[in-house]
Motif scaffolding. Structure first.
Motif, PDB file in Angstrom:
ATOM      1  N   ASN A  53       0.819  -1.211   0.000  1.00 47.88           N
ATOM      2  CA  ASN A  53       0.000   0.000   0.000  1.00 47.88           C
ATOM      3  C   ASN A  53       0.853   1.263   0.000  1.00 47.88           C
ATOM      4  OD1 ASN A  53       1.008  -0.201   2.550  1.00 47.88           O
ATOM      5  ND2 ASN A  53      -0.966  -0.331   3.583  1.00 47.88           N
ATOM      6  N   GLY A  54       2.177   1.088  -0.100  1.00 49.26           N
ATOM      7  CA  GLY A  54       3.077   2.230  -0.096  1.00 49.26           C
ATOM      8  C   GLY A  54       3.382   2.766   1.292  1.00 49.26           C
ATOM      9  N   ILE A  55       2.836   2.132   2.298  1.00 47.59           N
ATOM     10  CA  ILE A  55       3.022   2.571   3.680  1.00 47.59           C
ATOM     11  C   ILE A  55       4.207   1.822   4.286  1.00 47.59           C
ATOM     12  CG2 ILE A  55       1.907   2.730   5.956  1.00 47.59           C
ATOM     13  CD1 ILE A  55       0.637   4.495   3.753  1.00 47.59           C
ATOM     14  N   PRO A  56       5.054   2.516   5.053  1.00 51.96           N
ATOM     15  CA  PRO A  56       6.199   1.836   5.659  1.00 51.96           C
ATOM     16  C   PRO A  56       5.764   0.667   6.550  1.00 51.96           C
ATOM     17  CG  PRO A  56       6.427   4.199   5.879  1.00 51.96           C
ATOM     18  CD  PRO A  56       5.043   3.945   5.363  1.00 51.96           C
ATOM     19  N   GLY A  57       6.459  -0.430   6.378  1.00 54.02           N
ATOM     20  CA  GLY A  57       6.181  -1.612   7.185  1.00 54.02           C
ATOM     21  C   GLY A  57       7.356  -2.004   8.044  1.00 54.02           C
ATOM     22  N   ALA A  58       8.539  -1.472   7.705  1.00 57.03           N
ATOM     23  CA  ALA A  58       9.731  -1.812   8.487  1.00 57.03           C
ATOM     24  C   ALA A  58      10.734  -0.673   8.406  1.00 57.03           C
ATOM     25  CB  ALA A  58      10.360  -3.091   7.959  1.00 57.03           C
ATOM     26  N   VAL A  59      11.375  -0.431   9.535  1.00 55.24           N
ATOM     27  CA  VAL A  59      12.491   0.505   9.625  1.00 55.24           C
ATOM     28  C   VAL A  59      13.620  -0.256  10.305  1.00 55.24           C
ATOM     29  CG1 VAL A  59      13.322   2.675  10.627  1.00 55.24           C
ATOM     30  CG2 VAL A  59      10.957   2.507   9.839  1.00 55.24           C
ATOM     31  N   THR A  60      14.766  -0.287   9.645  1.00 51.34           N
ATOM     32  CA  THR A  60      15.911  -0.966  10.241  1.00 51.34           C
ATOM     33  C   THR A  60      17.087  -0.003  10.297  1.00 51.34           C
ATOM     34  OG1 THR A  60      16.580  -1.857   8.100  1.00 51.34           O
ATOM     35  CG2 THR A  60      15.198  -3.267   9.477  1.00 51.34           C
ATOM     36  N   MET A  61      17.946  -0.247  11.278  1.00 54.99           N
ATOM     37  CA  MET A  61      19.124   0.600  11.462  1.00 54.99           C
ATOM     38  C   MET A  61      20.323  -0.283  11.764  1.00 54.99           C
ATOM     39  SD  MET A  61      17.481   3.640  13.752  1.00 54.99           S
ATOM     40  CE  MET A  61      15.870   4.275  13.302  1.00 54.99           C
ATOM     41  N   THR A  62      21.461   0.166  11.281  1.00 54.71           N
ATOM     42  CA  THR A  62      22.694  -0.543  11.579  1.00 54.71           C
ATOM     43  C   THR A  62      23.374   0.135  12.766  1.00 54.71           C
ATOM     44  OG1 THR A  62      24.103   0.805  10.149  1.00 54.71           O
ATOM     45  CG2 THR A  62      22.967  -1.096   9.119  1.00 54.71           C
ATOM     46  N   GLU A  63      24.443  -0.443  13.194  1.00 56.55           N
ATOM     47  CA  GLU A  63      25.217   0.112  14.311  1.00 56.55           C
ATOM     48  C   GLU A  63      25.716   1.519  13.991  1.00 56.55           C
ATOM     49  OE1 GLU A  63      26.418  -0.058  18.120  1.00 56.55           O
ATOM     50  OE2 GLU A  63      25.324  -1.650  17.104  1.00 56.55           O
ATOM     51  N   ALA A  64      25.802   1.851  12.709  1.00 53.67           N
ATOM     52  CA  ALA A  64      26.302   3.167  12.287  1.00 53.67           C
ATOM     53  C   ALA A  64      25.433   4.317  12.800  1.00 53.67           C
ATOM     54  CB  ALA A  64      26.406   3.230  10.766  1.00 53.67           C
ATOM     55  N   VAL A  65      24.195   4.063  13.171  1.00 55.60           N
ATOM     56  CA  VAL A  65      23.352   5.155  13.683  1.00 55.60           C
ATOM     57  C   VAL A  65      23.885   5.686  14.998  1.00 55.60           C
ATOM     58  CG1 VAL A  65      21.245   4.412  12.510  1.00 55.60           C
ATOM     59  CG2 VAL A  65      21.659   3.692  14.859  1.00 55.60           C
ATOM     60  N   GLN A 125      19.577  13.697  12.966  1.00 53.39           N
ATOM     61  CA  GLN A 125      20.093  13.088  11.743  1.00 53.39           C
ATOM     62  C   GLN A 125      19.429  11.730  11.503  1.00 53.39           C
ATOM     63  OE1 GLN A 125      24.264  13.338  12.963  1.00 53.39           O
ATOM     64  NE2 GLN A 125      24.668  14.556  11.109  1.00 53.39           N
ATOM     65  N   ILE A 126      19.210  10.987  12.568  1.00 50.25           N
ATOM     66  CA  ILE A 126      18.526   9.694  12.446  1.00 50.25           C
ATOM     67  C   ILE A 126      17.107   9.912  11.935  1.00 50.25           C
ATOM     68  CG2 ILE A 126      17.648   7.677  13.688  1.00 50.25           C
ATOM     69  CD1 ILE A 126      20.060   8.053  15.619  1.00 50.25           C
ATOM     70  N   ALA A 127      16.416  10.880  12.542  1.00 54.79           N
ATOM     71  CA  ALA A 127      15.040  11.172  12.123  1.00 54.79           C
ATOM     72  C   ALA A 127      15.011  11.600  10.662  1.00 54.79           C
ATOM     73  CB  ALA A 127      14.434  12.249  13.012  1.00 54.79           C
ATOM     74  N   ALA A 128      15.944  12.455  10.260  1.00 56.27           N
ATOM     75  CA  ALA A 128      15.994  12.911   8.866  1.00 56.27           C
ATOM     76  C   ALA A 128      16.299  11.743   7.925  1.00 56.27           C
ATOM     77  CB  ALA A 128      17.043  14.021   8.711  1.00 56.27           C
ATOM     78  N   GLY A 146      19.978  18.943  -1.280  1.00 57.19           N
ATOM     79  CA  GLY A 146      21.165  18.747  -0.464  1.00 57.19           C
ATOM     80  C   GLY A 146      20.847  17.950   0.781  1.00 57.19           C
ATOM     81  N   PRO A 147      21.774  17.990   1.717  1.00 54.76           N
ATOM     82  CA  PRO A 147      21.557  17.242   2.958  1.00 54.76           C
ATOM     83  C   PRO A 147      20.350  17.787   3.711  1.00 54.76           C
ATOM     84  CG  PRO A 147      23.546  18.606   3.082  1.00 54.76           C
ATOM     85  CD  PRO A 147      23.018  18.715   1.688  1.00 54.76           C
ATOM     86  N   PRO A 148      19.704  16.918   4.493  1.00 52.04           N
ATOM     87  CA  PRO A 148      18.532  17.384   5.252  1.00 52.04           C
ATOM     88  C   PRO A 148      18.891  18.553   6.152  1.00 52.04           C
ATOM     89  CG  PRO A 148      18.845  15.004   5.479  1.00 52.04           C
ATOM     90  CD  PRO A 148      20.043  15.545   4.751  1.00 52.04           C
ATOM     91  N   ALA A 149      18.024  19.502   6.211  1.00 53.14           N
ATOM     92  CA  ALA A 149      18.255  20.676   7.050  1.00 53.14           C
ATOM     93  C   ALA A 149      18.043  20.319   8.508  1.00 53.14           C
ATOM     94  CB  ALA A 149      17.307  21.792   6.639  1.00 53.14           C
ATOM     95  N   ALA A 150      18.792  20.978   9.350  1.00 58.03           N
ATOM     96  CA  ALA A 150      18.606  20.782  10.789  1.00 58.03           C
ATOM     97  C   ALA A 150      17.286  21.411  11.192  1.00 58.03           C
ATOM     98  CB  ALA A 150      19.751  21.434  11.550  1.00 58.03           C
ATOM     99  N   PRO A 151      16.643  20.871  12.230  1.00 59.92           N
ATOM    100  CA  PRO A 151      15.386  21.470  12.661  1.00 59.92           C
ATOM    101  C   PRO A 151      15.611  22.897  13.138  1.00 59.92           C
ATOM    102  CG  PRO A 151      16.092  19.734  14.186  1.00 59.92           C
ATOM    103  CD  PRO A 151      17.055  19.752  13.045  1.00 59.92           C
TER     104      PRO A 151
END
Length: 146
Positions: free
Chosen positions: A54-66, A73-76, A125-130
């Motif tokens: 349905n185009g909706i996120p079903g999984a979010v994964t992260m490596t140790e690099a976070v 930055q993680i949120a962006a 460009g890179p995501p802007a800071a909040p």
């Protein structure tokens, strides 16, 4: 001289066969769409988001690099990966529609709806800071309710 009843019966038989073929194509489309799984990554692969049928996120994964990233930055990165995965969804849906039901009004509508809901990602460009207090936005404690 042709038999009018035979002509009507042939028309009904043709209509029934066409309806069954169309139903089979749409069932095939439904099954293929149900298998959609698109994964995109951001932040050098530290964050991945998978969208489903349905185009909706079903999984979010992260490596140790976070662990080297700040929370914003993680949120962006999550948002970037999600937008990229969702932006790929209409093209995958269009491929499936084209292979199953072909160029039909309902197929065009399905794809157009997906394109409206999940637009292409604009390269930037890179995501802007909040924003922070004093950056021009009013983050005062005053309520807008008065």
């Amino acid at each position: 001289m042709t038999d009018p009843l035979a002509n009507v019966q042939r028309l009904v038989d043709d209509w029934e066969r066409d309806a069954q073929e169309k139903a089979a194509r749409y069932e095939s489309m439904r099954q293929e769409v149900g298998r959609i799984s698109i994964t995109r990554s951001a932040a050098g692969g530290a964050v991945s988001v998978t969208v489903g049928s349905n185009g909706i996120p079903g999984a979010v994964t992260m490596t140790e690099a976070v662990s080297r990233l700040r929370p914003e930055q993680i949120a962006a990165a999550v948002m970037e990966a999600m937008r990229q995965a969702q932006a790929a969804y209409p093209a995958e849906l269009a491929r499936i529609v084209g292979e199953t039901v072909g160029e039909t009004a309902s197929g065009r509508h399905i794809v157009a709806t997906a394109e409206r809901n999940f637009p292409q990602v604009e390269p930037d460009g890179p995501p802007a800071a909040p924003p922070r207090r004093g950056d021009g936005d009013d983050f005062s404690d005053d309520s807008y309710l008065g």
